[in-house]
Design an enzyme around this catalytic site. Structure first.
Site, PDB file in Angstrom:
ATOM      1  CD  GLN A 126      -6.789  -2.691  16.736  1.00  0.00           C
ATOM      2  OE1 GLN A 126      -6.931  -3.919  16.709  1.00  0.00           O
ATOM      3  NE2 GLN A 126      -5.961  -2.102  17.582  1.00  0.00           N
ATOM      4  CG  HIS A 190      -6.755  -7.061  19.620  1.00  0.00           C
ATOM      5  ND1 HIS A 190      -6.124  -7.606  20.717  1.00  0.00           N
ATOM      6  CD2 HIS A 190      -6.115  -5.893  19.378  1.00  0.00           C
ATOM      7  CE1 HIS A 190      -5.157  -6.795  21.114  1.00  0.00           C
ATOM      8  NE2 HIS A 190      -5.147  -5.734  20.304  1.00  0.00           N
ATOM      9  CD  GLU A 286       4.164 -14.429  20.136  1.00  0.00           C
ATOM     10  OE1 GLU A 286       4.179 -14.470  21.378  1.00  0.00           O
ATOM     11  OE2 GLU A 286       3.482 -15.236  19.431  1.00  0.00           O
ATOM     12  CE1 TYR A 296       2.861 -21.286  17.006  1.00  0.00           C
ATOM     13  CE2 TYR A 296       0.706 -22.320  16.855  1.00  0.00           C
ATOM     14  CZ  TYR A 296       2.024 -22.227  16.456  1.00  0.00           C
ATOM     15  OH  TYR A 296       2.513 -23.114  15.526  1.00  0.00           O
ATOM     16  CE1 TYR A 307      -0.050  -1.812  23.888  1.00  0.00           C
ATOM     17  CE2 TYR A 307      -2.262  -2.518  24.481  1.00  0.00           C
ATOM     18  CZ  TYR A 307      -1.221  -2.470  23.572  1.00  0.00           C
ATOM     19  OH  TYR A 307      -1.346  -3.091  22.351  1.00  0.00           O
TER      20      TYR A 307
END
Length: 413
Positions: A126, A190, A286, A296, A307
């Site tokens: 990513q 991430h 979200e 949060y 998963y």
């Protein structure tokens, strides 16, 4: 190219004009009514988890459909894994490509040559060249800010750099890495990676918690740059007055914490509030309205599952002192880059939030009233594209990029 207008009725999106191209924080004010042109919720697939929302309208809200006739056009398919998009003062678009180059595109789809001079990125997984913004005074200082996954001796991390676009637009000069979200980690997931410039001229950047169980708890640590929104000056220094700076052991650049993989940031055009999109695991994507200093919740609370299908941690969704999302999805849509619409070409879209959905393969339109979502629409859902980011151009149109290399223009017909 044919035109496309998509409307959402129950779980089916019907094409009217085709384009062949590719305890909780429950104090939020209630909405004051149902939006016009309402339909059944757009999501009809069963959720992964049996969790209950904290308040009505937190998920699977009433569907809406746009009544203004609009069109989508594919301007180019020649981008290579684009990730971030922003407007230049002259109306052209500056786009990052994941492998480590930037490109300038005109609003008719003409692409400039790759812009060089950018520090090496780690494009595995990513990672890569991620979010981008230009300085409000770009016309005179030519300064560009961007986020990237930086390879380090002990792993990779989310970094922020700045430099000046050369006059011939061939390279970035005087590059400086102004911030690194440490610690580095030998993983490729991430990174977060979005950046916006707030009304005071400071930078707000999202960082991910790097995905793995070993790094996940750092989202809750005030002595880590992982799983945070940070606020820094254009020189990379923590902004004076950051909300957590006075806490013992806290990093002064932290603005909020408890995030998983926040890939979207946008400032509301009227209130100036910062809004954020965040990937959940299996369910639990979200949308958050960011409150300075707030927690949060990840990984303590979540509306998603691992998963594997097992619960995350204690499997709780609410805890006193932890913020609730304004909205969440289960199943996921994988929300990425986003922007508020502030134009007047399609009045019914004013102040609506538009979000690129990756696994959802559409653009989300959220109607927001009193900081609550009161309507959801899915646009361009038949394109078969993972929508990575979008922005409003200086001409008032929306421009969206996809992992497949497309640049779209969406505007009134």
């Amino acid at each position: 190219m044919k035109n496309r207008m998509l409307i959402s009725i129950a779980s089916t999106l019907l094409a009217f004009a085709s384009c062949k191209s590719d305890v909780a924080d429950t104090a939020t004010p209630p909405s004051t009514g149902t939006p016009p042109n309402s339909t059944s919720p757009v999501e009809t697939n069963p959720p992964n988890a049996t969790y209950s929302p904290a308040f009505a309208g937190q998920t699977r809200v009433t569907g809406v459909r746009s009544t203004t006739s609009y069109e989508s056009k594919v301007l180019t398919t020649a981008l290579t894994s684009p990730w971030g998009i922003t407007s230049l003062p002259d109306g052209r678009l500056l786009i990052t490509e994941k492998a480590g180059t930037m490109r300038i595109a005109t609003t008719t789809g003409q692409l400039g040559q790759p812009i060089t001079g950018i520090p090496t990125v780690n494009p595995a997984g990513q990672g890569g060249l991620l979010g981008v913004r230009v300085d409000p005074a770009f016309a005179t200082n030519r300064t560009v800010y961007w986020v990237f996954s930086e390879p380090m001796a002990d792993g990779n991390l989310t970094a922020v750099a700045k430099g000046q676009l050369s006059q011939n637009e061939s390279r970035i000069e005087n590059v400086t890495v102004i911030y690194r979200a440490t610690p580095a980690y030998r993983g490729t997931a991430h990174y977060g990676g979005r950046i916006v410039i707030d009304q005071t001229g400071n930078l707000l950047i999202s960082t991910g918690e790097r995905s793995d169980l070993v790094t996940r708890p750092q989202a809750q640590s005030l002595n880590s740059g992982l799983g945070k929104i940070i606020r820094i000056t254009k020189e990379g220094v923590a902004t004076t007055g950051n909300p957590l700076a006075s806490q013992a052991g806290a990093r002064p650049e932290l603005y909020t914490y408890g995030h998983r993989n926040p890939q979207g940031l946008a400032l509301h055009p009227v209130t100036g509030d910062l809004w954020q999109s965040e990937h959940g695991p299996r369910g639990g994507d979200e949308i958050n309205r960011i409150q300075p200093g707030a927690n949060y919740g990840w990984p303590t609370i979540t509306y998603g599952l691992e998963y594997s299908g097992s619960r995350v941690g204690d499997g709780i969704q609410q805890r006193q002192g932890l913020e609730q999302p304004v909205y969440y999805w289960d199943p996921v849509v994988s929300p990425s880059g986003m922007t508020f619409y502030s134009g007047n070409r399609i009045p019914e879209w004013q102040n609506n939030l538009f979000i690129g959905a990756l696994s959802g393969m559409h653009i989300v339109r959220l109607v927001i009233e009193n900081n609550r979502v009161i309507g959801e629409e899915r646009l361009l859902a038949n394109e078969g594209q993972r929508f990575r980011d979008l922005t409003q151009g200086t001409d008032g149109a929306l421009y969206a990029i996809t992992d497949g290399g497309r640049l779209y223009r969406i505007d009134r017909r």
